[in-house]
Design an enzyme around this catalytic site. Structure first.
Site, mmCIF file in Angstrom:
data_model
loop_
_atom_site.group_PDB
_atom_site.id
_atom_site.type_symbol
_atom_site.label_atom_id
_atom_site.label_comp_id
_atom_site.label_asym_id
_atom_site.label_seq_id
_atom_site.Cartn_x
_atom_site.Cartn_y
_atom_site.Cartn_z
ATOM 1 N N GLU A 61 0.505 -1.230 0.182
ATOM 2 C CA GLU A 61 -0.010 0.052 0.094
ATOM 3 C C GLU A 61 1.024 1.408 0.052
ATOM 4 O OE1 GLU A 61 -0.152 -2.640 1.947
ATOM 5 O OE2 GLU A 61 -2.444 -3.133 2.521
ATOM 6 N N CYS A 90 -2.226 -2.807 7.177
ATOM 7 C CA CYS A 90 -1.671 -2.593 8.371
ATOM 8 C C CYS A 90 -1.876 -1.314 8.943
ATOM 9 C CB CYS A 90 -0.082 -3.158 8.395
ATOM 10 S SG CYS A 90 0.878 -1.656 7.721
HETATM 11 N N1 THU Z 1 2.152 -6.442 4.039
HETATM 12 C C1 THU Z 1 1.671 -5.574 3.124
HETATM 13 O O1 THU Z 1 2.287 -5.309 1.939
HETATM 14 N N2 THU Z 1 0.541 -4.887 3.418
HETATM 15 C C2 THU Z 1 -0.076 -4.794 4.604
HETATM 16 O O2 THU Z 1 -0.976 -4.057 4.932
HETATM 17 C C3 THU Z 1 0.194 -5.951 5.625
HETATM 18 C C4 THU Z 1 1.584 -6.593 5.519
HETATM 19 C C5 THU Z 1 3.305 -7.033 3.933
HETATM 20 C C6 THU Z 1 4.485 -6.670 4.605
HETATM 21 C C7 THU Z 1 5.292 -7.968 4.556
HETATM 22 O O3 THU Z 1 6.028 -7.935 3.475
HETATM 23 C C8 THU Z 1 4.413 -9.018 4.362
HETATM 24 O O4 THU Z 1 3.336 -8.543 3.858
HETATM 25 C C9 THU Z 1 4.198 -9.781 5.953
HETATM 26 O O5 THU Z 1 3.939 -9.103 7.056
#
Ligand code: THU
Length: 138
Positions: A61, A90
């Site tokens: 994001e 997140c």
């Molecule tokens: N991740 C995202 O790309 N977006 C989110 O909103 C949640 C987590 C990624 C970060 C990391 O590379 C993987 O997902 C596991 O946390």
């Protein structure tokens, strides 16, 4: 919540699925793709990019939002996020996106392209800290 057309929804989902394929996630194996519909009708897409120094990695994001702003687009209309299981953005990404549109419609899909959550960002981030909070400070 502001609605986008079914066609725009489909385009955004496809862009998020396409960029999810590019995710660099050798540590978590959790591949994420995000696509933001912008005010001029274009789409900015980003994937998560992990790093051997774990905290250095970036979420899909924030990657997508940074690409949007770097292309001169700050009007965020909607975001589609594809994760393996339909996870929502997140906390750090919620804050990052809120800067540009606190009411941003968020479409969260699983890896099969099934819509798991559809809700405005301000439902995910209550009483967000935003640019206005800094206005009254000298
Ligand atoms: N991740 C995202 O790309 N977006 C989110 O909103 C949640 C987590 C990624 C970060 C990391 O590379 C993987 O997902 C596991 O946390």
């Amino acid at each position: 919540m502001a609605e986008i057309t079914p066609q725009q929804e489909k385009q955004l989902l496809q862009a998020a699925l396409d960029v999810q394929d590019l995710a660099y996630a050798p540590y978590s194996h959790y591949h994420v793709g995000a696509a933001i519909l912008l005010g001029d009708g274009s789409i900015a897409a980003g994937c998560n990019v992990e790093n051997a120094a774990y905290p250095v990695g970036i979420c899909a994001e924030r990657a997508a939002a940074s690409i949007a702003v770097s292309s001169g687009q700050r009007e965020f209309v909607a975001i589609a996020v594809v994760t393996p299981n339909g996870g929502t953005p997140c906390g750090m990404c919620r804050q990052f996106l809120s800067e540009f549109n606190p009411e941003l419609p968020v479409y969260a899909y699983n890896g099969d392209g099934i819509l798991v959550h559809k809700l405005p960002l301000n439902d995910l981030l209550l009483h967000a800290f935003g640019p206005k909070a800094l206005e009254s400070v000298d």
